[in-house]
Design a protein around this motif. Structure first.
Motif, PDB file in Angstrom:
ATOM      1  N   LEU A 178      11.807  16.058  -0.444  1.00  0.00           N
ATOM      2  CA  LEU A 178      12.248  14.669   0.156  1.00  0.00           C
ATOM      3  C   LEU A 178      13.466  14.999   0.840  1.00  0.00           C
ATOM      4  CD1 LEU A 178      11.528  12.649  -3.004  1.00  0.00           C
ATOM      5  CD2 LEU A 178      10.358  12.601  -0.830  1.00  0.00           C
ATOM      6  N   PRO A 179      13.644  14.182   2.069  1.00  0.00           N
ATOM      7  CA  PRO A 179      14.822  14.000   2.625  1.00  0.00           C
ATOM      8  C   PRO A 179      16.101  13.472   1.752  1.00  0.00           C
ATOM      9  CG  PRO A 179      13.660  12.313   3.523  1.00  0.00           C
ATOM     10  CD  PRO A 179      12.795  13.087   2.534  1.00  0.00           C
ATOM     11  N   ALA A 180      17.322  14.001   2.224  1.00  0.00           N
ATOM     12  CA  ALA A 180      18.425  13.211   1.616  1.00  0.00           C
ATOM     13  C   ALA A 180      19.003  12.387   2.256  1.00  0.00           C
ATOM     14  CB  ALA A 180      19.406  14.476   1.200  1.00  0.00           C
ATOM     15  N   ALA A 188      10.898   4.161   1.848  1.00  0.00           N
ATOM     16  CA  ALA A 188      10.819   5.572   1.698  1.00  0.00           C
ATOM     17  C   ALA A 188      11.561   6.066   0.897  1.00  0.00           C
ATOM     18  CB  ALA A 188      11.065   5.914   3.315  1.00  0.00           C
ATOM     19  N   PRO A 189      11.167   7.224   0.221  1.00  0.00           N
ATOM     20  CA  PRO A 189      12.102   7.837  -0.790  1.00  0.00           C
ATOM     21  C   PRO A 189      12.976   8.672  -0.193  1.00  0.00           C
ATOM     22  CG  PRO A 189       9.781   8.654  -0.884  1.00  0.00           C
ATOM     23  CD  PRO A 189       9.853   7.468   0.092  1.00  0.00           C
ATOM     24  N   PHE A 190      14.204   8.917  -0.497  1.00  0.00           N
ATOM     25  CA  PHE A 190      14.936   9.841  -0.367  1.00  0.00           C
ATOM     26  C   PHE A 190      15.720  10.467  -1.500  1.00  0.00           C
ATOM     27  CE2 PHE A 190      14.564   7.730   3.593  1.00  0.00           C
ATOM     28  CZ  PHE A 190      15.028   8.611   4.477  1.00  0.00           C
ATOM     29  N   ALA A 191      16.157  11.822  -1.574  1.00  0.00           N
ATOM     30  CA  ALA A 191      16.480  12.241  -2.896  1.00  0.00           C
ATOM     31  C   ALA A 191      17.737  13.299  -2.492  1.00  0.00           C
ATOM     32  CB  ALA A 191      15.514  13.133  -3.566  1.00  0.00           C
ATOM     33  N   SER A 192      19.030  13.185  -3.175  1.00  0.00           N
ATOM     34  CA  SER A 192      19.978  13.989  -2.736  1.00  0.00           C
ATOM     35  C   SER A 192      19.664  15.403  -3.034  1.00  0.00           C
ATOM     36  CB  SER A 192      21.316  13.560  -3.808  1.00  0.00           C
ATOM     37  OG  SER A 192      21.673  12.151  -3.362  1.00  0.00           O
ATOM     38  N   ASP A 193      19.001  15.703  -4.044  1.00  0.00           N
ATOM     39  CA  ASP A 193      18.773  17.117  -4.526  1.00  0.00           C
ATOM     40  C   ASP A 193      17.402  17.637  -3.766  1.00  0.00           C
ATOM     41  OD1 ASP A 193      16.668  15.843  -6.043  1.00  0.00           O
ATOM     42  OD2 ASP A 193      17.291  16.601  -7.946  1.00  0.00           O
ATOM     43  N   HIS A 194      16.696  16.689  -3.030  1.00  0.00           N
ATOM     44  CA  HIS A 194      15.229  16.911  -2.201  1.00  0.00           C
ATOM     45  C   HIS A 194      14.065  16.828  -3.223  1.00  0.00           C
ATOM     46  CE1 HIS A 194      17.429  17.591   1.543  1.00  0.00           C
ATOM     47  NE2 HIS A 194      18.132  18.624   0.733  1.00  0.00           N
ATOM     48  N   GLN A 195      14.417  16.414  -4.469  1.00  0.00           N
ATOM     49  CA  GLN A 195      13.254  16.284  -5.338  1.00  0.00           C
ATOM     50  C   GLN A 195      13.213  14.999  -6.081  1.00  0.00           C
ATOM     51  OE1 GLN A 195      13.507  19.728  -7.918  1.00  0.00           O
ATOM     52  NE2 GLN A 195      12.613  21.043  -6.327  1.00  0.00           N
ATOM     53  N   ASN A 196      14.460  14.545  -6.715  1.00  0.00           N
ATOM     54  CA  ASN A 196      14.521  13.454  -7.639  1.00  0.00           C
ATOM     55  C   ASN A 196      14.961  12.381  -6.825  1.00  0.00           C
ATOM     56  OD1 ASN A 196      13.802  14.521 -10.119  1.00  0.00           O
ATOM     57  ND2 ASN A 196      15.415  15.859  -9.552  1.00  0.00           N
ATOM     58  N   VAL A 197      14.148  11.360  -6.650  1.00  0.00           N
ATOM     59  CA  VAL A 197      14.326  10.078  -5.831  1.00  0.00           C
ATOM     60  C   VAL A 197      15.454   9.177  -6.374  1.00  0.00           C
ATOM     61  CG1 VAL A 197      13.390   7.781  -4.936  1.00  0.00           C
ATOM     62  CG2 VAL A 197      11.921   9.852  -5.332  1.00  0.00           C
ATOM     63  N   MET A 220       9.567   6.528  -7.056  1.00  0.00           N
ATOM     64  CA  MET A 220      10.216   7.848  -7.733  1.00  0.00           C
ATOM     65  C   MET A 220       9.434   8.755  -8.334  1.00  0.00           C
ATOM     66  SD  MET A 220      13.348   5.416  -9.682  1.00  0.00           S
ATOM     67  CE  MET A 220      14.081   6.768 -10.457  1.00  0.00           C
ATOM     68  N   GLN A 221       8.129   8.274  -8.842  1.00  0.00           N
ATOM     69  CA  GLN A 221       7.127   9.021  -9.803  1.00  0.00           C
ATOM     70  C   GLN A 221       6.422   9.825  -8.525  1.00  0.00           C
ATOM     71  OE1 GLN A 221       4.908   6.982 -12.697  1.00  0.00           O
ATOM     72  NE2 GLN A 221       6.011   8.029 -14.210  1.00  0.00           N
ATOM     73  N   ASP A 222       5.759   9.033  -7.709  1.00  0.00           N
ATOM     74  CA  ASP A 222       4.724   9.761  -6.545  1.00  0.00           C
ATOM     75  C   ASP A 222       5.431  10.032  -5.287  1.00  0.00           C
ATOM     76  OD1 ASP A 222       4.792   7.614  -5.052  1.00  0.00           O
ATOM     77  OD2 ASP A 222       3.118   6.513  -5.827  1.00  0.00           O
ATOM     78  N   LYS A 223       6.814   9.715  -5.160  1.00  0.00           N
ATOM     79  CA  LYS A 223       7.508  10.236  -3.823  1.00  0.00           C
ATOM     80  C   LYS A 223       6.731   9.871  -2.707  1.00  0.00           C
ATOM     81  CE  LYS A 223       9.315  13.731  -6.891  1.00  0.00           C
ATOM     82  NZ  LYS A 223       9.799  15.017  -7.115  1.00  0.00           N
ATOM     83  N   GLN A 236       0.816  -1.190   0.037  1.00  0.00           N
ATOM     84  CA  GLN A 236      -0.037   0.012   0.089  1.00  0.00           C
ATOM     85  C   GLN A 236       0.848   1.111  -0.064  1.00  0.00           C
ATOM     86  OE1 GLN A 236      -2.000  -0.724   3.817  1.00  0.00           O
ATOM     87  NE2 GLN A 236      -1.393   1.329   4.470  1.00  0.00           N
ATOM     88  N   ILE A 237       0.413   2.336  -0.430  1.00  0.00           N
ATOM     89  CA  ILE A 237       0.877   3.621  -0.640  1.00  0.00           C
ATOM     90  C   ILE A 237       0.646   4.190   0.918  1.00  0.00           C
ATOM     91  CG2 ILE A 237       0.929   5.872  -1.456  1.00  0.00           C
ATOM     92  CD1 ILE A 237       0.161   4.799  -4.276  1.00  0.00           C
ATOM     93  N   VAL A 238       1.607   4.986   1.241  1.00  0.00           N
ATOM     94  CA  VAL A 238       1.348   5.364   2.704  1.00  0.00           C
ATOM     95  C   VAL A 238       1.515   6.973   2.522  1.00  0.00           C
ATOM     96  CG1 VAL A 238       2.516   5.840   4.984  1.00  0.00           C
ATOM     97  CG2 VAL A 238       2.758   3.630   3.815  1.00  0.00           C
ATOM     98  N   ARG A 239       0.145   7.196   2.851  1.00  0.00           N
ATOM     99  CA  ARG A 239      -0.120   8.831   2.555  1.00  0.00           C
ATOM    100  C   ARG A 239      -0.274   9.797   3.830  1.00  0.00           C
ATOM    101  NH1 ARG A 239      -1.610   9.309  -2.758  1.00  0.00           N
ATOM    102  NH2 ARG A 239      -2.591   7.727  -3.881  1.00  0.00           N
ATOM    103  N   GLY A 240       0.020   9.041   4.794  1.00  0.00           N
ATOM    104  CA  GLY A 240      -0.326   9.492   6.297  1.00  0.00           C
ATOM    105  C   GLY A 240      -0.078   8.307   7.409  1.00  0.00           C
ATOM    106  N   ARG A 241       0.113   9.026   8.535  1.00  0.00           N
ATOM    107  CA  ARG A 241       0.215   8.052   9.829  1.00  0.00           C
ATOM    108  C   ARG A 241      -0.728   7.086   9.698  1.00  0.00           C
ATOM    109  NH1 ARG A 241       1.808  13.433  11.023  1.00  0.00           N
ATOM    110  NH2 ARG A 241       3.852  13.527  11.721  1.00  0.00           N
ATOM    111  N   GLU A 242      -2.049   7.373   9.558  1.00  0.00           N
ATOM    112  CA  GLU A 242      -3.054   6.552   9.671  1.00  0.00           C
ATOM    113  C   GLU A 242      -2.864   5.304   8.838  1.00  0.00           C
ATOM    114  OE1 GLU A 242      -4.083   9.689   6.656  1.00  0.00           O
ATOM    115  OE2 GLU A 242      -3.270   9.516   8.702  1.00  0.00           O
TER     116      GLU A 242
END
Length: 166
Positions: free
Chosen positions: A36-38, A136-145, A109-112, A4-10
């Motif tokens: 996104l975090p790096a 969980a997705p991470f991105a060195s530039d904070h945008q591209n996973v 990578m697409q939906d982050k 499942q996609i995780v959209r929130g804590r719930e």
């Protein structure tokens, strides 16, 4: 298998506390602006109770999509039945499994957005185990996973599948 996609804590209610802790950590790193975090933001001290359950997958080698495990915690390697650090996915999984994982990683990578999965894995000597993992997705530039960090936990004890003689 459930994915499942995780959209929130719930979306993680009722899951293993380590999964929820790691998701909360990812949210703190991501911040409020949606960036996104790096990977470099990860502080091993902050996730120390779960460090053995972490697997870091780099998605690119020499600019080409070719996922490989940069780092794999001891608990994850034990669950897999082998040392996985610096292994390419295509060398670990069957061609079909590697392709499925590639599709999943491209979706992330697409939906982050992180993914939560419960599935069974085959271990050496015909053992099967049920696991849960948060990817969980991470991105060195904070945008591209470019990195997926996963936390993996066993949700069922190992059981040996008896061999049938014909």
């Amino acid at each position: 298998m459930t994915l499942q996609i995780v959209r929130g804590r719930e979306d993680l209610d009722g899951t293993d506390p380590a999964i929820r802790d790691f998701y909360e950590y990812w949210l703190r790193l991501a911040g409020e602006n949606g960036a996104l975090p790096a990977r470099r933001q990860i502080d091993p001290v902050e996730i120390w109770p779960h460090i053995g359950k972490i697997a870091i997958a780099e998605l690119y080698r020499d600019g080409v999509f070719d996922p490989w495990y940069r780092l794999v915690g001891a608990n994850v390697s034990e669950l897999a039945g082998r040392f996985l650090k610096n292994c390419l996915y295509r060398d670990i999984y069957s061609k079909e499994q590697a392709e499925q994982l590639g599709v999943l990683y491209h979706e992330i990578m697409q939906d982050k957005l992180p993914r939560y999965e419960v599935s069974s894995i085959k271990l050496p000597d015909r053992e099967f185990m049920k696991i849960a993992r948060l990817m969980a997705p991470f991105a060195s530039d904070h945008q591209n996973v470019d990195v997926i960090v996963g936390l993996v936990v066993a949700v069922q004890e190992r059981r040996t599948v008896s061999r049938r003689l014909f």
